[in-house]
Design a protein around this motif. Structure first.
Motif, mmCIF file in Angstrom:
data_model
loop_
_atom_site.group_PDB
_atom_site.id
_atom_site.type_symbol
_atom_site.label_atom_id
_atom_site.label_comp_id
_atom_site.label_asym_id
_atom_site.label_seq_id
_atom_site.Cartn_x
_atom_site.Cartn_y
_atom_site.Cartn_z
ATOM 1 N N GLY A 31 54.289 29.934 -40.893
ATOM 2 C CA GLY A 31 53.500 28.848 -41.477
ATOM 3 C C GLY A 31 53.791 28.652 -42.944
ATOM 4 N N THR A 32 53.945 29.753 -43.676
ATOM 5 C CA THR A 32 54.272 29.640 -45.102
ATOM 6 C C THR A 32 55.616 28.942 -45.287
ATOM 7 O OG1 THR A 32 53.053 31.683 -45.532
ATOM 8 C CG2 THR A 32 54.563 30.954 -47.231
ATOM 9 N N ALA A 33 56.602 29.365 -44.521
ATOM 10 C CA ALA A 33 57.930 28.756 -44.648
ATOM 11 C C ALA A 33 57.917 27.287 -44.221
ATOM 12 C CB ALA A 33 58.937 29.545 -43.804
ATOM 13 N N ALA A 34 57.253 26.995 -43.099
ATOM 14 C CA ALA A 34 57.249 25.619 -42.591
ATOM 15 C C ALA A 34 56.540 24.674 -43.557
ATOM 16 C CB ALA A 34 56.583 25.580 -41.216
ATOM 17 N N PHE A 35 55.377 25.091 -44.068
ATOM 18 C CA PHE A 35 54.647 24.204 -44.980
ATOM 19 C C PHE A 35 55.361 24.078 -46.323
ATOM 20 C CE2 PHE A 35 50.825 25.131 -42.266
ATOM 21 C CZ PHE A 35 50.652 23.824 -41.855
ATOM 22 N N LEU A 37 58.654 24.080 -46.661
ATOM 23 C CA LEU A 37 59.782 23.169 -46.421
ATOM 24 C C LEU A 37 59.337 21.716 -46.272
ATOM 25 C CD1 LEU A 37 61.932 25.296 -43.943
ATOM 26 C CD2 LEU A 37 62.441 24.749 -46.338
ATOM 27 N N VAL A 38 58.154 21.502 -45.711
ATOM 28 C CA VAL A 38 57.651 20.143 -45.502
ATOM 29 C C VAL A 38 57.102 19.555 -46.799
ATOM 30 C CG1 VAL A 38 55.936 18.798 -44.211
ATOM 31 C CG2 VAL A 38 57.178 20.614 -43.076
ATOM 32 N N GLY A 39 56.789 20.389 -47.756
ATOM 33 C CA GLY A 39 56.271 19.901 -49.029
ATOM 34 C C GLY A 39 54.756 19.902 -49.100
ATOM 35 N N ARG A 40 54.120 20.810 -48.401
ATOM 36 C CA ARG A 40 52.665 20.955 -48.449
ATOM 37 C C ARG A 40 52.326 22.264 -49.158
ATOM 38 N NH1 ARG A 40 49.381 16.899 -46.160
ATOM 39 N NH2 ARG A 40 50.630 15.767 -44.650
ATOM 40 N N PRO A 41 52.262 22.237 -50.500
ATOM 41 C CA PRO A 41 52.069 23.494 -51.233
ATOM 42 C C PRO A 41 50.690 24.121 -51.008
ATOM 43 C CG PRO A 41 52.009 21.637 -52.741
ATOM 44 C CD PRO A 41 52.409 21.103 -51.400
ATOM 45 N N GLY A 42 49.673 23.320 -50.765
ATOM 46 C CA GLY A 42 48.332 23.862 -50.530
ATOM 47 C C GLY A 42 48.265 24.679 -49.246
ATOM 48 N N TRP A 43 48.831 24.102 -48.181
ATOM 49 C CA TRP A 43 48.843 24.811 -46.898
ATOM 50 C C TRP A 43 49.772 26.015 -46.943
ATOM 51 C CZ3 TRP A 43 45.370 24.399 -43.293
ATOM 52 C CH2 TRP A 43 44.628 23.237 -43.204
ATOM 53 N N ALA A 44 50.877 25.883 -47.685
ATOM 54 C CA ALA A 44 51.800 27.015 -47.831
ATOM 55 C C ALA A 44 51.110 28.155 -48.583
ATOM 56 C CB ALA A 44 53.069 26.579 -48.561
ATOM 57 N N ALA A 45 50.321 27.824 -49.592
ATOM 58 C CA ALA A 45 49.591 28.854 -50.340
ATOM 59 C C ALA A 45 48.530 29.509 -49.450
ATOM 60 C CB ALA A 45 48.939 28.241 -51.582
ATOM 61 N N CYS A 47 48.628 29.837 -46.180
ATOM 62 C CA CYS A 47 49.341 30.726 -45.258
ATOM 63 C C CYS A 47 49.867 31.955 -45.987
ATOM 64 C CB CYS A 47 50.481 29.985 -44.575
ATOM 65 S SG CYS A 47 49.930 28.836 -43.312
ATOM 66 N N GLY A 48 50.254 31.792 -47.242
ATOM 67 C CA GLY A 48 50.711 32.927 -48.036
ATOM 68 C C GLY A 48 49.594 33.933 -48.284
ATOM 69 N N VAL A 49 48.386 33.440 -48.552
ATOM 70 C CA VAL A 49 47.234 34.334 -48.729
ATOM 71 C C VAL A 49 46.921 35.043 -47.416
ATOM 72 C CG1 VAL A 49 44.745 34.370 -49.184
ATOM 73 C CG2 VAL A 49 46.256 33.039 -50.657
ATOM 74 N N LEU A 50 46.999 34.314 -46.318
ATOM 75 C CA LEU A 50 46.786 34.928 -45.006
ATOM 76 C C LEU A 50 47.859 35.984 -44.727
ATOM 77 C CD1 LEU A 50 45.038 34.879 -42.471
ATOM 78 C CD2 LEU A 50 46.573 33.156 -41.545
ATOM 79 N N TRP A 51 49.084 35.690 -45.127
ATOM 80 C CA TRP A 51 50.182 36.641 -44.972
ATOM 81 C C TRP A 51 49.877 37.926 -45.730
ATOM 82 C CZ3 TRP A 51 55.853 35.047 -46.528
ATOM 83 C CH2 TRP A 51 56.727 36.070 -46.241
#
Length: 108
Positions: A31-35, A37-45, A47-51
């Motif tokens: 999820g972190t990688a996919a978001f 790459l898509v350009g969704r920094p909020g969702w990537a962050a 997923c990163g916190v969840l990671w």
């Protein structure tokens, strides 16, 4: 507390928790990688916190697994005697209240 009624084949859920944590780790990384790459920094962050949380949880699970089964007594440890139920209380004293009677009026 052991009462002696536990199943003989009871196991800890740490290994199941490890595999579920690994599954969550894979999804959080994806999820972190996919978001990202898509350009969704909020969702990537998020997923990163969840990671990060899943990684810390997995470290704690592995630590408990490596500590060994000293938390759970083996077959050579006899079960504790069950607690005796408390004695039932004796008969209660009666708290009988006299019934209320209205005053009797006498008429001449």
């Amino acid at each position: 507390m052991r009462t002696g009624s536990e199943p003989v084949t009871a196991r800890s859920a740490l290994r199941l928790r490890f595999w579920l944590s690994l599954w969550g780790l894979i999804w959080a990384m994806a999820g972190t990688a996919a978001f990202a790459l898509v350009g969704r920094p909020g969702w990537a962050a998020a997923c990163g916190v969840l990671w990060l949380i899943v990684t810390v949880d997995m470290i704690m699970i592995l630590r408990h697994i490596h500590q060994g089964p000293h938390y759970q007594p083996g077959r050579d440890v006899p079960p504790y005697q069950p607690l005796e139920p408390p004695e039932p209380p004796g008969p209660r004293p009666s708290r009988h209240r006299p019934t209320f009677r209205p005053p009797q009026h006498r008429h001449p």
